[in-house]
Design a protein around this motif. Structure first.
Motif, mmCIF file in Angstrom:
data_model
loop_
_atom_site.group_PDB
_atom_site.id
_atom_site.type_symbol
_atom_site.label_atom_id
_atom_site.label_comp_id
_atom_site.label_asym_id
_atom_site.label_seq_id
_atom_site.Cartn_x
_atom_site.Cartn_y
_atom_site.Cartn_z
ATOM 1 N N VAL A 93 1.011 4.121 -2.957
ATOM 2 C CA VAL A 93 0.692 5.528 -2.692
ATOM 3 C C VAL A 93 1.891 6.426 -2.993
ATOM 4 O O VAL A 93 1.765 7.451 -3.673
ATOM 5 C CB VAL A 93 0.225 5.719 -1.234
ATOM 6 N N ARG A 94 3.064 6.057 -2.514
ATOM 7 C CA ARG A 94 4.247 6.919 -2.658
ATOM 8 C C ARG A 94 4.791 6.954 -4.079
ATOM 9 O O ARG A 94 5.177 8.007 -4.563
ATOM 10 C CB ARG A 94 5.355 6.460 -1.706
ATOM 11 N N SER A 98 -7.741 9.291 1.517
ATOM 12 C CA SER A 98 -7.593 10.712 1.170
ATOM 13 C C SER A 98 -8.872 11.269 0.562
ATOM 14 O O SER A 98 -9.021 12.480 0.443
ATOM 15 C CB SER A 98 -6.425 10.900 0.201
ATOM 16 N N HIS A 116 -0.649 11.236 5.842
ATOM 17 C CA HIS A 116 -0.212 9.915 5.379
ATOM 18 C C HIS A 116 0.172 9.010 6.548
ATOM 19 O O HIS A 116 -0.145 7.824 6.543
ATOM 20 C CB HIS A 116 0.981 10.027 4.419
ATOM 21 N N ASP A 155 -4.650 5.517 -2.244
ATOM 22 C CA ASP A 155 -4.825 6.185 -0.959
ATOM 23 C C ASP A 155 -6.312 6.465 -0.756
ATOM 24 O O ASP A 155 -6.774 7.602 -0.849
ATOM 25 C CB ASP A 155 -4.004 7.470 -0.915
ATOM 26 N N TRP A 156 -7.068 5.447 -0.474
ATOM 27 C CA TRP A 156 -8.515 5.555 -0.402
ATOM 28 C C TRP A 156 -8.997 6.433 0.741
ATOM 29 O O TRP A 156 -10.093 6.978 0.683
ATOM 30 C CB TRP A 156 -9.151 4.168 -0.332
ATOM 31 N N GLY A 211 1.174 7.035 -6.688
ATOM 32 C CA GLY A 211 0.144 8.008 -6.351
ATOM 33 C C GLY A 211 -1.269 7.452 -6.403
ATOM 34 O O GLY A 211 -2.232 8.192 -6.563
ATOM 35 N N ARG A 212 -1.400 6.160 -6.251
ATOM 36 C CA ARG A 212 -2.722 5.518 -6.310
ATOM 37 C C ARG A 212 -2.965 4.676 -5.050
ATOM 38 O O ARG A 212 -2.035 4.246 -4.406
ATOM 39 C CB ARG A 212 -2.814 4.599 -7.524
ATOM 40 N N ARG A 219 -2.861 7.532 8.110
ATOM 41 C CA ARG A 219 -3.534 6.576 7.225
ATOM 42 C C ARG A 219 -2.747 5.274 7.117
ATOM 43 O O ARG A 219 -3.342 4.202 7.060
ATOM 44 C CB ARG A 219 -3.762 7.205 5.851
ATOM 45 N N HIS A 260 0.829 -1.209 0.000
ATOM 46 C CA HIS A 260 0.000 0.000 0.000
ATOM 47 C C HIS A 260 0.863 1.258 0.000
ATOM 48 O O HIS A 260 0.596 2.208 -0.750
ATOM 49 C CB HIS A 260 -0.936 -0.018 1.209
#
Length: 181
Positions: free
Chosen positions: A33-34, A43, A125, A40-41, A37-38, A128, A29
């Motif tokens: 995200v890092r 956010s 972040h 991160d639900w 860039g995908r 999360r 995960h």
């Protein structure tokens, strides 16, 4: 022994596998995200809603984690032959699994509460990812709890539903002499 039985045996004997699997899930995960860039639900919702989600998750985990006491009660109150055999041969593994479930419930709740404290508009972040790690561990331990509950209930059901075996008749060479008047 089949591959499935081998995997289940290894998983049930070593409770640390749950931490490894949860860490792998969280690592995937974080990478998604890092780097891409995908994924991160969290956010997608506002900070106030996330904080409510963290608190609600802690409550739900506590309630579901408390259900493991049902499985422990079934185990302790069962007195069938199969359950006694499991107690005799797997007492250390069972104790380790039950204890790991209770410890995980506390860890997950603390993680959710830590996420509540960390969530802020500057660096959300961290909160999360702590929450995601907590939920990954919760999922792994709940799978373990369901598996243990199913196994213990299955043993208990078989012990309760099958008739108790009668002892084999003893050979008595003098039975005729006692039966005749």
């Amino acid at each position: 022994m089949s591959v499935r039985e081998s995997v289940v045996d290894r998983w049930s004997e070593a409770v640390w596998w749950d931490y490894v699997i949860a860490l792998l899930l969280v690592s995937a995960h974080v990478v998604a995200v890092r780097i891409w860039g995908r994924g991160d639900w969290l956010s997608w919702i506002e900070s106030e809603q996330r904080v409510s989600l963290y608190g609600t998750a802690a409550g739900v985990v506590s309630a579901i984690g408390g259900l493991s006491s049902i499985a422990i009660s079934i185990y302790l109150s069962s007195n069938g032959e199969r359950v006694r055999a499991v107690r005799r041969h797997y007492q250390d593994e069972l104790r380790r699994n039950w204890k790991a479930l209770i410890v995980a419930t506390a860890l997950v709740c603390m993680g959710c509460l830590a996420a509540q404290g960390l969530d802020n508009p500057v660096d959300s972040h961290s909160a999360r990812f702590v929450f995601t790690a907590s939920m990954a561990l919760a999922v792994m331990r709940f799978l373990r709890m369901l598996w243990l509950l199913d196994q213990m209930m299955g043993l208990n059901d078989r012990d309760q539903s099958e008739p108790t075996p009668r002892p084999a008749p003893r050979y008595d060479p003098d039975w005729r002499q006692r039966r005749t008047p």
